[in-house]
Scaffold this active site. Structure first.
Site, mmCIF file in Angstrom:
data_model
loop_
_atom_site.group_PDB
_atom_site.id
_atom_site.type_symbol
_atom_site.label_atom_id
_atom_site.label_comp_id
_atom_site.label_asym_id
_atom_site.label_seq_id
_atom_site.Cartn_x
_atom_site.Cartn_y
_atom_site.Cartn_z
ATOM 1 N N TYR A 33 41.275 42.180 42.444
ATOM 2 C CA TYR A 33 40.977 43.409 41.726
ATOM 3 C C TYR A 33 40.804 43.155 40.244
ATOM 4 C CZ TYR A 33 45.765 43.711 39.874
ATOM 5 O OH TYR A 33 46.937 43.472 39.198
ATOM 6 N N LYS A 148 43.622 37.024 40.475
ATOM 7 C CA LYS A 148 44.081 38.423 40.361
ATOM 8 C C LYS A 148 44.065 39.068 41.747
ATOM 9 C CE LYS A 148 43.820 42.259 37.064
ATOM 10 N NZ LYS A 148 45.257 42.336 36.826
#
Ligand code: PDD
Length: 290
Positions: A33, A148
């Site tokens: 994300y 991430k």
């Protein structure tokens, strides 16, 4: 006005926006994300975030859901449809939908993409009011914190511990070495006992923060020196100043750690200056893009 989300090709009112129960993001946290700040209706450091999204995807072997130019259009459209002036845009890419089985689907499936946006207050006017408390907490994450990933359980638990202690952030440290890594959702910086501005060097141990990178560019231009090297919990407790950086924290002073004041417990001169410099960066990004 109903909030609009983009999910796999469609813009939908949020209450109707849904993902498949077999989406691997839901089943395995098999996705990544990004969070990008919106200031005056423009993205802040959008390219840095899209570069990192592409890198995260490459590292876990998920293709980009669409070319970067098209993705930018989707992000802008979600921001526009939600009438976000100051706020954030969240995007998540997953390995897509397939019957639950740990390895990648044998027959490739299209990646899942969802995008949301919401209004938040703009850049804080008052750095003293923006200052926050933090706790120190063991870093219980995996070895690839440079990606991430949407696997955020250790971050969730650390943040909850912070909330229960009346603090806004958990500063994570490696239990074996007592070296600080970063915040549960922020990069972490100190002004050490000798007055040196320091943050941990990039490696698999931390996320390469986009705000960190943008701030470093500003430091370079302002001729402010800093060091990228690890420091211990003890050095952190003795620091003159501490602050966190992230897309939504900007430069946020940390004035107490585990209930003890950092330095004299007030926002220090270095943090104060960097908060101002970064405010110009955020507002300038909006101006330059306009
Ligand atoms: N968090 N470290 C971690 C573990 C993070 O989750 C984040 C971002 C950062 C700072 O990265 P950036 O400067 O690119 O925002 C550092 C986002 C905001 C979040 O999870 O909501």
């Amino acid at each position: 006005m109903s909030r609009i989300a983009y999910v796999n090709g469609r813009y939908l009112p949020k209450r109707l926006a849904a993902v498949n129960v077999e989406d691997r993001g839901l089943q395995f946290g098999d996705g990544v994300y990004e969070v990008v700040t919106v200031q005056d209706g423009r993205f802040v450091d959008e390219d840095l975030h899209l570069d990192r999204l592409e890198r995260s995807l490459r590292e876990i072997r998920i293709p980009m859901p669409m070319p970067r130019g098209s993705l930018r259009q989707v992000l802008a459209e979600v921001v526009r449809r939600n009438r976000v002036r100051h706020g954030l845009c969240y995007m998540q890419v997953t390995r897509g939908v397939a019957p639950r089985d740990h390895p990648f689907p044998r027959k490739p499936v299209p990646p899942g993409l969802m995008v949301t946006a919401k209004n938040l207050a703009g850049y804080p006017a008052d750095v003293d009011a923006w200052a926050a408390k933090a706790i120190l907490y063991p870093d219980q994450r995996w070895e690839r914190r440079d990606i991430k990933s949407t696997n955020l359980l250790p971050n969730v638990l650390a943040k909850q511990a912070a909330r229960e202690a009346g603090a806004a952030e958990a500063i994570l440290y490696d239990e074996a070495t007592c070296l600080v890594t970063e915040g549960a959702s922020t990069s972490f910086w100190i002004v050490d006992e000798e007055g040196a501005l320091r943050t941990r060097h990039l490696s698999n141990a931390i996320l390469p923060g986009c705000t960190r990178a943008a701030l470093m560019q500003e430091l370079r231009e302002a001729g402010i020196p800093w060091r990228e090297e690890p420091f211990t919990v003890e050095q952190t407790r003795r620091a003159r100043e501490a602050f966190v950086t992230s897309a939504t924290s900007y430069v946020r002073p940390i004035v107490a750690l585990d209930g003890q004041p950092v330095g004299d417990g007030r926002v220090g001169p270095v943090t104060r200056r960097l908060f101002e410099i970064f405010g110009r960066h955020v507002k300038g990004a909006a101006r330059n893009a306009a």
